[in-house]
Enzyme design. Sequence first.
Site, short mmCIF file in Angstrom:
data_model
loop_
_atom_site.label_atom_id
_atom_site.label_comp_id
_atom_site.label_asym_id
_atom_site.label_seq_id
_atom_site.Cartn_x
_atom_site.Cartn_y
_atom_site.Cartn_z
N CYS A 111 0.83 -1.21 0.00
CA CYS A 111 0.00 0.00 0.00
C CYS A 111 0.87 1.27 0.00
CB CYS A 111 -0.97 -0.06 1.18
SG CYS A 111 -2.28 1.18 1.18
N HIS A 112 0.85 2.04 1.08
CA HIS A 112 1.70 3.22 1.21
C HIS A 112 3.06 2.88 1.82
CE1 HIS A 112 -2.22 5.13 0.67
NE2 HIS A 112 -1.61 6.26 0.42
N GLY A 113 3.25 1.63 2.24
CA GLY A 113 4.51 1.19 2.82
C GLY A 113 5.73 1.46 1.94
N TRP A 115 6.59 4.01 0.58
CA TRP A 115 7.18 5.32 0.89
C TRP A 115 8.50 5.13 1.63
CZ3 TRP A 115 2.26 8.26 2.87
CH2 TRP A 115 1.75 9.08 1.85
#
Length: 186
Positions: A111-113, A115
């Site tokens: 997901c946003h991991g 980043w």
Amino acid sequence: MPSITSARILILATHGYERSELRVPLEQLTAKGATVKIASLEKAPIKSWDEKNWGDTVNVDLTLEEVKIDDFDALVIPGGQINPDLLRKEQKAVDLVKTFVNSGKTVAAICHGPWLLIEAGAVKGRKATSFTSIKTDMINAGANWRDEAVVTDQGIITSRKPDDLDAFVAKIIEEIEEGRHERRAA
């Protein structure tokens, strides 16, 4: 090559992790026999984000300072918007991710991991995916972004969203059992 039944896996998270993106890997990997520990900024329970509101908490086993990379075979980074955004501002968290990448051990982010993978310099020139809202961030960091449930590049695993969790966990198991991966450093 380690078997999943003897694997030691570290989940890196803080407040605001997407509940399913931590709980599903934790539960499925533990059910397969792996030892799974959670590391965070402080040794206190961290609160999840569950769809549209705060959810339950999970206990933290280790602070970032207590983590010894040699004690683990893999690193898992759950998403949610809040969790990786807070962690990528913490140099110790970024350094931990970079150390795992440089070690050749399995690194998985969903997901946003990713980043955190961006901050660690780990996506440049690699095939990867993420939640669609950070696609541009991934591309700007040099990733060869793909809209696929799971993308793996030399033991670095990325996934898009909670719907991809079963495939994500299956790939984590596969990559751990393959052993260390030869790859360029972050």
